[in-house]
Design a protein around this motif. Sequence first.
Motif, PDB file in Angstrom:
ATOM      1  N   VAL A   1      23.174  47.641  37.138  1.00  0.00           N
ATOM      2  CA  VAL A   1      22.638  47.446  38.489  1.00  0.00           C
ATOM      3  C   VAL A   1      22.878  46.006  38.950  1.00  0.00           C
ATOM      4  CG1 VAL A   1      20.951  49.290  38.244  1.00  0.00           C
ATOM      5  CG2 VAL A   1      20.299  46.964  37.656  1.00  0.00           C
ATOM      6  N   PRO A   2      22.864  45.760  40.261  1.00  0.00           N
ATOM      7  CA  PRO A   2      23.171  44.431  40.804  1.00  0.00           C
ATOM      8  C   PRO A   2      22.153  43.355  40.413  1.00  0.00           C
ATOM      9  CG  PRO A   2      23.263  46.117  42.525  1.00  0.00           C
ATOM     10  CD  PRO A   2      22.664  46.759  41.319  1.00  0.00           C
ATOM     11  N   MET A   3      22.644  42.130  40.405  1.00  0.00           N
ATOM     12  CA  MET A   3      21.794  40.961  40.167  1.00  0.00           C
ATOM     13  C   MET A   3      20.723  40.886  41.242  1.00  0.00           C
ATOM     14  SD  MET A   3      22.930  39.374  37.478  1.00  0.00           S
ATOM     15  CE  MET A   3      22.522  37.638  37.538  1.00  0.00           C
ATOM     16  N   GLN A   4      19.617  40.221  40.923  1.00  0.00           N
ATOM     17  CA  GLN A   4      18.535  39.968  41.856  1.00  0.00           C
ATOM     18  C   GLN A   4      18.205  38.482  41.784  1.00  0.00           C
ATOM     19  OE1 GLN A   4      15.558  42.742  40.393  1.00  0.00           O
ATOM     20  NE2 GLN A   4      16.281  44.318  41.786  1.00  0.00           N
ATOM     21  N   PHE A   5      17.271  38.053  42.633  1.00  0.00           N
ATOM     22  CA  PHE A   5      16.904  36.642  42.602  1.00  0.00           C
ATOM     23  C   PHE A   5      15.400  36.470  42.519  1.00  0.00           C
ATOM     24  CE2 PHE A   5      16.026  37.321  47.044  1.00  0.00           C
ATOM     25  CZ  PHE A   5      15.066  36.377  47.372  1.00  0.00           C
ATOM     26  N   ILE A   6      15.021  35.260  42.099  1.00  0.00           N
ATOM     27  CA  ILE A   6      13.620  34.834  42.041  1.00  0.00           C
ATOM     28  C   ILE A   6      13.565  33.498  42.765  1.00  0.00           C
ATOM     29  CG2 ILE A   6      11.738  34.098  40.529  1.00  0.00           C
ATOM     30  CD1 ILE A   6      13.117  35.814  38.308  1.00  0.00           C
ATOM     31  N   GLN A   7      12.536  33.305  43.569  1.00  0.00           N
ATOM     32  CA  GLN A   7      12.347  32.017  44.233  1.00  0.00           C
ATOM     33  C   GLN A   7      10.944  31.516  43.947  1.00  0.00           C
ATOM     34  OE1 GLN A   7      13.040  31.880  48.494  1.00  0.00           O
ATOM     35  NE2 GLN A   7      12.730  29.676  48.542  1.00  0.00           N
ATOM     36  N   ASP A   8      10.873  30.248  43.536  1.00  0.00           N
ATOM     37  CA  ASP A   8       9.598  29.577  43.318  1.00  0.00           C
ATOM     38  C   ASP A   8       9.681  28.249  44.061  1.00  0.00           C
ATOM     39  OD1 ASP A   8       7.156  28.667  42.491  1.00  0.00           O
ATOM     40  OD2 ASP A   8       7.723  28.392  40.395  1.00  0.00           O
ATOM     41  N   GLY A   9       9.113  28.210  45.257  1.00  0.00           N
ATOM     42  CA  GLY A   9       9.224  27.012  46.095  1.00  0.00           C
ATOM     43  C   GLY A   9      10.669  26.786  46.493  1.00  0.00           C
ATOM     44  N   GLU A  10      11.209  25.658  46.078  1.00  0.00           N
ATOM     45  CA  GLU A  10      12.608  25.341  46.399  1.00  0.00           C
ATOM     46  C   GLU A  10      13.571  25.753  45.296  1.00  0.00           C
ATOM     47  OE1 GLU A  10      13.134  21.319  47.699  1.00  0.00           O
ATOM     48  OE2 GLU A  10      11.296  21.376  48.881  1.00  0.00           O
ATOM     49  N   LEU A  11      13.049  26.268  44.191  1.00  0.00           N
ATOM     50  CA  LEU A  11      13.891  26.645  43.060  1.00  0.00           C
ATOM     51  C   LEU A  11      14.305  28.112  43.152  1.00  0.00           C
ATOM     52  CD1 LEU A  11      11.943  24.894  40.167  1.00  0.00           C
ATOM     53  CD2 LEU A  11      13.997  24.073  41.335  1.00  0.00           C
TER      54      LEU A  11
END
Length: 153
Positions: free
Chosen positions: A86-96
């Motif tokens: 399955v495709p990659m996903q992302f995580i965001q924590d503030g500016e990271l």
Amino acid sequence: MKRQRRTVGSILQVQLAESVFCYAQILDKQFVFFDYKSNKELLDSELDCLEKAAPLFYLSVYKDVVTKSRWLIKGKLALRQEFHSVPMQFIQDGELFELYNPNTGEITPATYEECKCLEYAATWEASHVEDRLRDHFNGVSNKWVESLKPKRN
């Protein structure tokens, strides 16, 4: 309602309105939702129409949608080759930003540019997925998708 088991390959019927149905398939760790809508329930013998249906999106969904029969298992199909990864996903924590590989669980640092077109790594509630599907088939943006897009600070 009868209890169901989460079984890889099972086809789930998602009812969006009285006579509006769409379908998903259970993968190893996620679900693939098809860009397919029907005005009638598909019979087990008709599920093969999904073998050529385009994948709309891949998501993790809380297990009670299956175990408590919110979405009914209509049958089972072999997984297409494209569904084994399955495709990659992302995580965001503030500016990271980080890339999340749902196939391996690996998390690596990333940039906004690498994440801007990816799905947010989250587990979805059934009602939010249903809203998203309704909005897709009605050609309007979805508030849940919009709220989970990567944001530059």
